[in-house]
Write a protein that holds these residues in place. Structure first.
Motif, PDB file in Angstrom:
ATOM      1  N   THR A 190      17.658 -42.924  -0.962  1.00  0.00           N
ATOM      2  CA  THR A 190      18.275 -42.972   0.366  1.00  0.00           C
ATOM      3  C   THR A 190      19.668 -42.345   0.359  1.00  0.00           C
ATOM      4  N   ALA A 191      20.209 -42.122  -0.816  1.00  0.00           N
ATOM      5  CA  ALA A 191      21.534 -41.487  -0.897  1.00  0.00           C
ATOM      6  C   ALA A 191      21.413 -40.011  -0.528  1.00  0.00           C
ATOM      7  N   TYR A 192      22.525 -39.421  -0.085  1.00  0.00           N
ATOM      8  CA  TYR A 192      22.562 -37.981   0.170  1.00  0.00           C
ATOM      9  C   TYR A 192      23.297 -37.331  -1.000  1.00  0.00           C
ATOM     10  N   TYR A 193      22.682 -36.322  -1.605  1.00  0.00           N
ATOM     11  CA  TYR A 193      23.314 -35.623  -2.728  1.00  0.00           C
ATOM     12  C   TYR A 193      24.105 -34.430  -2.183  1.00  0.00           C
ATOM     13  N   LEU A 194      25.417 -34.498  -2.318  1.00  0.00           N
ATOM     14  CA  LEU A 194      26.290 -33.466  -1.754  1.00  0.00           C
ATOM     15  C   LEU A 194      26.746 -32.537  -2.880  1.00  0.00           C
ATOM     16  N   ILE A 195      26.025 -31.442  -3.024  1.00  0.00           N
ATOM     17  CA  ILE A 195      26.266 -30.535  -4.148  1.00  0.00           C
ATOM     18  C   ILE A 195      27.421 -29.593  -3.806  1.00  0.00           C
ATOM     19  N   GLY A 196      28.200 -29.197  -4.832  1.00  0.00           N
ATOM     20  CA  GLY A 196      29.467 -28.524  -4.582  1.00  0.00           C
ATOM     21  C   GLY A 196      29.483 -27.013  -4.695  1.00  0.00           C
ATOM     22  N   SER A 197      28.358 -26.408  -5.109  1.00  0.00           N
ATOM     23  CA  SER A 197      28.362 -24.948  -5.205  1.00  0.00           C
ATOM     24  C   SER A 197      26.989 -24.407  -4.818  1.00  0.00           C
ATOM     25  N   VAL A 198      26.826 -23.090  -4.933  1.00  0.00           N
ATOM     26  CA  VAL A 198      25.571 -22.455  -4.498  1.00  0.00           C
ATOM     27  C   VAL A 198      24.528 -22.536  -5.612  1.00  0.00           C
ATOM     28  N   VAL A 199      24.384 -23.728  -6.164  1.00  0.00           N
ATOM     29  CA  VAL A 199      23.456 -23.975  -7.263  1.00  0.00           C
ATOM     30  C   VAL A 199      22.520 -25.116  -6.846  1.00  0.00           C
ATOM     31  N   GLY A 200      21.651 -25.534  -7.770  1.00  0.00           N
ATOM     32  CA  GLY A 200      20.742 -26.633  -7.467  1.00  0.00           C
ATOM     33  C   GLY A 200      19.462 -26.128  -6.817  1.00  0.00           C
ATOM     34  N   PRO A 201      18.546 -27.066  -6.516  1.00  0.00           N
ATOM     35  CA  PRO A 201      17.255 -26.679  -5.930  1.00  0.00           C
ATOM     36  C   PRO A 201      17.398 -26.162  -4.506  1.00  0.00           C
TER      37      PRO A 201
ATOM     38  N   ASN B 139      32.597 -19.804  -3.576  1.00  0.00           N
ATOM     39  CA  ASN B 139      33.640 -19.067  -2.847  1.00  0.00           C
ATOM     40  C   ASN B 139      33.276 -17.586  -2.789  1.00  0.00           C
ATOM     41  N   ALA B 140      32.624 -17.085  -3.851  1.00  0.00           N
ATOM     42  CA  ALA B 140      32.197 -15.679  -3.848  1.00  0.00           C
ATOM     43  C   ALA B 140      31.098 -15.457  -2.809  1.00  0.00           C
ATOM     44  N   ALA B 141      30.114 -16.347  -2.760  1.00  0.00           N
ATOM     45  CA  ALA B 141      29.026 -16.195  -1.787  1.00  0.00           C
ATOM     46  C   ALA B 141      29.597 -16.187  -0.365  1.00  0.00           C
ATOM     47  N   GLY B 142      30.595 -17.049  -0.120  1.00  0.00           N
ATOM     48  CA  GLY B 142      31.217 -17.109   1.205  1.00  0.00           C
ATOM     49  C   GLY B 142      32.005 -15.855   1.527  1.00  0.00           C
ATOM     50  N   ALA B 143      32.729 -15.344   0.536  1.00  0.00           N
ATOM     51  CA  ALA B 143      33.560 -14.156   0.755  1.00  0.00           C
ATOM     52  C   ALA B 143      32.710 -12.886   0.871  1.00  0.00           C
TER      53      ALA B 143
ATOM     54  N   PRO C 226      16.901 -26.237  -0.715  1.00  0.00           N
ATOM     55  CA  PRO C 226      17.687 -25.224  -0.001  1.00  0.00           C
ATOM     56  C   PRO C 226      19.196 -25.257  -0.279  1.00  0.00           C
ATOM     57  N   TYR C 227      19.644 -25.962  -1.338  1.00  0.00           N
ATOM     58  CA  TYR C 227      21.096 -26.063  -1.530  1.00  0.00           C
ATOM     59  C   TYR C 227      21.819 -24.711  -1.621  1.00  0.00           C
ATOM     60  N   PRO C 228      21.343 -23.760  -2.461  1.00  0.00           N
ATOM     61  CA  PRO C 228      22.109 -22.498  -2.544  1.00  0.00           C
ATOM     62  C   PRO C 228      22.268 -21.812  -1.187  1.00  0.00           C
ATOM     63  N   GLU C 229      21.189 -21.800  -0.413  1.00  0.00           N
ATOM     64  CA  GLU C 229      21.233 -21.155   0.905  1.00  0.00           C
ATOM     65  C   GLU C 229      22.145 -21.937   1.863  1.00  0.00           C
ATOM     66  N   MET C 230      22.073 -23.261   1.772  1.00  0.00           N
ATOM     67  CA  MET C 230      22.851 -24.107   2.676  1.00  0.00           C
ATOM     68  C   MET C 230      24.354 -23.992   2.380  1.00  0.00           C
ATOM     69  N   VAL C 231      24.718 -24.084   1.106  1.00  0.00           N
ATOM     70  CA  VAL C 231      26.140 -24.010   0.743  1.00  0.00           C
ATOM     71  C   VAL C 231      26.678 -22.617   1.084  1.00  0.00           C
ATOM     72  N   THR C 232      25.875 -21.583   0.843  1.00  0.00           N
ATOM     73  CA  THR C 232      26.283 -20.224   1.235  1.00  0.00           C
ATOM     74  C   THR C 232      26.555 -20.165   2.733  1.00  0.00           C
ATOM     75  N   SER C 233      25.688 -20.786   3.528  1.00  0.00           N
ATOM     76  CA  SER C 233      25.858 -20.701   4.991  1.00  0.00           C
ATOM     77  C   SER C 233      27.144 -21.400   5.439  1.00  0.00           C
ATOM     78  N   PHE C 234      27.505 -22.508   4.787  1.00  0.00           N
ATOM     79  CA  PHE C 234      28.749 -23.194   5.170  1.00  0.00           C
ATOM     80  C   PHE C 234      29.992 -22.425   4.690  1.00  0.00           C
ATOM     81  N   GLN C 235      29.883 -21.744   3.562  1.00  0.00           N
ATOM     82  CA  GLN C 235      31.037 -20.990   3.058  1.00  0.00           C
ATOM     83  C   GLN C 235      31.161 -19.613   3.715  1.00  0.00           C
ATOM     84  N   ALA C 236      30.124 -19.175   4.420  1.00  0.00           N
ATOM     85  CA  ALA C 236      30.130 -17.843   5.033  1.00  0.00           C
ATOM     86  C   ALA C 236      31.280 -17.666   6.035  1.00  0.00           C
TER      87      ALA C 236
END
Ligand SMILES: *Cc1c(COP(=O)(O)O)cnc(C)c1O
Length: 395
Positions: A188-199, A242-246, A201-211
């Motif tokens: 039930t916890a939410y896993y809040l991953i910190g970079s564009v890594v992990g399974p 930060n690179a994916a966002g930039a 949709p995390y890489p795509e999701m973190v990229t979209s927020f850093q874009a």
């Protein structure tokens, strides 16, 4: 919307041969729930409005795009610094933390679990949890807890529980293992991953927020020069957020050179490096198939960098893919080169950069510039957290 050539993974979350979701069956429902909710965000006007408002009034965006006159004179072409160091909590990490905490709230979650290395992602997560009245548990390697005491104090002051990861090398990789274990045991916890890594949709999701970083660069360049597209964009890469966002807005502009700067510690030949794209081979870590530093038996090897934020044995699958096909170029920078660049920016510009960002600055000496270049360096964070290191090396 037509498919973007570089930044959009396929249905299974692959960028070329890298990515995917290599997770225990137990987590499959969590990942599916996350994917379904993430898919809705693009058209969720309430989410988009709240994300935008918090980035503006809480984080302090847009961050300035600063033309360094001294660096421009030195390299013979305009050099801009994208000032992510001026964000609330001192780095780009908060952009992603805000996006994910809003998503977690939408999903009805009340408990957040995260991992952290240097502590910047832990601080950003503890910050947004305080803002949203959520319980916050941060896993951190025992060794990093010792090295990064000020950030541990900040997280605790913000109300987070900081749990030491005592396995393996007692650093980020191990903290990530334990955060994932916590998630499996507490679905039930939410896993809040910190970079564009992990399974996925995390890489795509973190990229979209850093874009947001590259969206602002475009608007700001347009305002300052009349042309929104630079010729070179440079950013350091730990996991690569930060690179994916930039880079995000510029991937499809093939003429823009994208330069990912990795930490090579004492040097790529010394066995004490974190330059994954140079030293890594494909392998699975933390739910994703990507480039990974490993020994001949596939055991993940210990990365080394003076900068805790770049000291990760993997790299996000988007970067693994784009570096492999030649869309992104990687450059390695040693501890010493980064320290020298940090000192130089401090003395010449009055800006104390994070050690991670100093790697991006040091890469300028390894690139050939033409007078018609327009260069943007992403200054991912500020150096307050690194004062102990800067002091210890005798600055
Ligand atoms: C965490 C961090 C990094 C590295 O993480 P990425 O996901 O590669 O961006 C770089 N710079 C700073 C200031 C950081 O805190």
């Amino acid at each position: 919307m037509s498919k973007l050539k570089y930044t959009q993974p396929d249905e299974m979350g692959f960028y070329g041969e890298f990515g995917g979701a290599y997770i225990p069956e137990l987590l499959r429902p969590n990942i599916e729930e996350l994917q379904a909710n993430f898919d809705l965000l693009a058209t969720d006007e309430e989410f988009q409005a709240e994300f935008k408002n918090l980035l503006a009034d809480y984080v302090g965006r847009p961050t300035p795009l600063y033309l360094s006159k001294k660096m421009t004179a030195e390299f013979g072409c305009p050099i801009y610094l994208k000032r992510e160091d001026l964000n609330h909590t001192g780095a780009h990490k908060i952009n992603n933390a805000i996006g994910q905490i809003l998503l977690a709230r939408k999903m009805g979650k009340t408990e957040i679990v995260a991992e952290t290395g240097a502590g910047q992602h832990g601080v950003a997560t503890a910050t947004v949890c305080a803002l949203m009245n959520m319980k916050c548990i941060v896993y951190m390697g025992e060794k990093d807890i010792e090295r990064q005491a000020p950030n541990v104090q900040r997280m605790k002051f913000l109300g987070a529980e900081v749990v030491p990861a005592t396995s393996g090398s007692k650093t980020l990789k191990d903290a990530t293992n334990e955060a994932i274990r916590h998630w499996i045991n507490n679905p039930t916890a939410y896993y809040l991953i910190g970079s564009v890594v992990g399974p996925h949709p995390y890489p795509e999701m973190v990229t979209s927020f850093q874009a947001i970083i590259s969206k602002e660069i475009k608007m700001q360049l347009k305002e300052k020069t009349g042309i929104e597209i630079p010729t070179k964009v440079i950013a350091c890469v730990g996991g690569g957020s930060n690179a994916a966002g930039a880079f995000f807005e510029f991937y499809e502009h093939e003429e823009v050179e994208l330069i990912a700067v990795e930490a090579s510690g004492l040097g790529n030949e010394t066995g004490h490096s974190a330059a994954t794209s140079v030293l890594g081979r494909p392998g699975v870590l933390h739910g994703s198939l990507t480039l990974l530093m490993q020994d001949e038996y596939g055991q993940v090897t210990e990365p080394y960098s003076i900068s805790a934020g770049l000291d990760y044995p993997g790299i996000g699958p988007l970067h693994a893919h784009t570096i492999e096909i030649g869309r992104t170029k990687s450059i390695s920078v040693t501890d010493q080169e980064a320290l020298t660049a940090a000192k130089k920016l401090t003395i010449e510009e009055g800006i104390i950069p994070a050690l991670e960002s100093a790697h991006a600055l040091a890469s300028l000496y390894k690139i050939e510039f033409k007078s018609n270049d327009v260069v943007v360096i992403n200054l991912s964070g500020r150096g307050d957290k690194d004062m102990k290191t800067y002091t210890n090396v005798g600055f």
